[in-house]
Write a protein that holds these residues in place. Structure first.
Motif, short mmCIF file in Angstrom:
data_model
loop_
_atom_site.label_atom_id
_atom_site.label_comp_id
_atom_site.label_asym_id
_atom_site.label_seq_id
_atom_site.Cartn_x
_atom_site.Cartn_y
_atom_site.Cartn_z
N ALA A 1 0.84 -1.21 0.00
CA ALA A 1 0.00 0.00 0.00
C ALA A 1 0.86 1.24 0.00
O ALA A 1 0.56 2.24 -0.67
N GLY A 2 1.97 1.23 0.76
CA GLY A 2 2.86 2.39 0.79
C GLY A 2 3.47 2.68 -0.57
O GLY A 2 3.60 3.84 -0.97
N ARG B 1 -4.28 5.63 -3.95
CA ARG B 1 -4.62 5.59 -2.53
C ARG B 1 -5.34 4.29 -2.21
O ARG B 1 -6.11 3.76 -3.01
N THR B 2 -5.11 3.80 -1.01
CA THR B 2 -5.71 2.55 -0.58
C THR B 2 -6.83 2.84 0.42
O THR B 2 -6.65 3.64 1.35
N VAL C 1 0.91 4.28 -2.84
CA VAL C 1 0.70 5.70 -2.57
C VAL C 1 1.76 6.52 -3.29
O VAL C 1 1.48 7.59 -3.86
N ASN C 2 3.02 6.02 -3.29
CA ASN C 2 4.08 6.73 -4.01
C ASN C 2 3.80 6.75 -5.52
O ASN C 2 4.22 7.67 -6.22
#
Length: 337
Positions: free
Chosen positions: A248-249, A257-258, A252-253
């Motif tokens: 998930a991180g 979005r999660t 985002v990069n």
């Protein structure tokens, strides 16, 4: 009483009775007096009614009947002529002139109509207009005796010594410009049962303006499309601790979005796949394109209503690096000594 006198009285009484009987019989045989009945059906009937009243010099009733005839048939020339005559008899000369003008519009080549118009002008004191109209009547019919007589009278009033002959072509054109309505003239009802000559508005002339060439429009540029917005769930289906959070991180990069992170027990998902509900196939494909390895993209009907796309991590992905590349490291500059 002597016998002779009795006989005389009897004879006189008998003759008197006979005379009375004869008179009564004659009265019984005569029908009662009935006033004439006129058919007033349509414009023709109203016109005939107007003629009847005019013949009795009942001009007000005649005028009303003629107006009604015109209302029912606005092209009835004789109704305009008769109406003008009755109006002139009442000394309403201006309105009479309008009715005679209307008749001239409908039959411009009738000499007697121009004579009527000229005579109305003469009665109203407009002697110059009377001469022009009467000259036009003579031009149309030189044998028309009434217009010739009225023309002599009009010229005498003007003190004009012009020979009483047919006017010259130039005069004729001037007469036509006055007595003949201009093209486009029509009869207009300006009040109930009152008609006047009206001309249509003159056409407006616009100056022609040459078109100035405009510079060519720029080519349309394709609009930048933003990534489709959707609610994403990442499910850990292989049991690697913290793998869903790390993926998930990295997403985002990458601009994704999660919505939520879940575990899919009993952690036996063989391969990673992207699932989507109806209407989000494009969003699922966009997500799959950000991954480093090909994954299966398939619809799933039983997704929760608050989830649009679901990324299920399988046993083929044991680290986040295997699925998503780490961000590029910042360049390091070593200062020279």
């Amino acid at each position: 009483m002597p016998k002779l006198n009795r006989i005389a009285v009897s004879v006189i009484a008998a003759l008197s009775m006979a005379g009375c009987a004869s008179s009564i019989q004659k009265e019984a045989q005569q029908p009662p007096a009935v006033p004439p009945v006129l058919a007033v059906d349509g414009a023709e009937g109203m016109y005939r009614l107007g003629r009847y009243y005019e013949g009795q010099a009942r001009f007000e009733q005649a005028i009303n009947a003629y107006r009604e005839a015109i209302r029912r048939d606005p092209l009835r020339v004789e109704a305009y002529t008769a109406l003008g005559t009755s109006l002139a008899a009442q000394q309403h000369y201006d309105e009479a002139i309008r009715q005679f003008q209307a008749a001239v519009v409908l039959e411009p080549h009738a000499a007697h109509l121009h004579n009527n118009l000229g005579y109305a002008y003469l009665l109203s004191g407009q002697t110059e207009q009377a001469v022009r109209a009467l000259e036009e009547a003579q031009r149309l019919d030189p044998t028309h005796a009434r217009s010739a007589e009225n023309l002599r009278t009009a010229r005498t009033k003007l003190g004009n010594s012009v020979p009483q002959t047919v006017s010259s072509p130039s005069t004729t054109r001037a007469v036509q410009s006055v007595t003949m309505p201009a093209p486009g003239t029509s009869l207009v009802e300006v009040a109930p049962q009152v008609f006047e000559l009206r001309t249509s508005p003159k056409p407006r002339h616009f100056e022609k303006i040459e078109a100035v060439p405009l510079p060519p429009l720029p080519e349309p540029q394709p609009r930048a499309t933003s990534a489709p917005s959707f609610k994403l769930e990442i499910a850990n289906g292989n049991g690697v601790l913290g793998l869903a959070k790390r993926v998930a991180g990295r997403l985002v990069n990458a601009g994704v979005r999660t919505a939520r992170l879940t575990n899919q027990r009993p952690f036996d998902q063989p391969t990673t796949e992207v699932q989507y509900r109806e209407g989000y196939a494009a969003a699922a494909a966009a997500l799959a394109s950000k991954l480093q390895r090909p994954v299966q993209v398939k619809p799933k009907r039983d997704l929760a209503s608050h989830i649009d796309v679901r990324l299920v991590l399988g046993k083929d992905v044991l680290s986040d690096v295997a699925l998503l590349a780490p961000p590029a490291p910042a360049a390091t500059t070593i200062a020279a000594r």
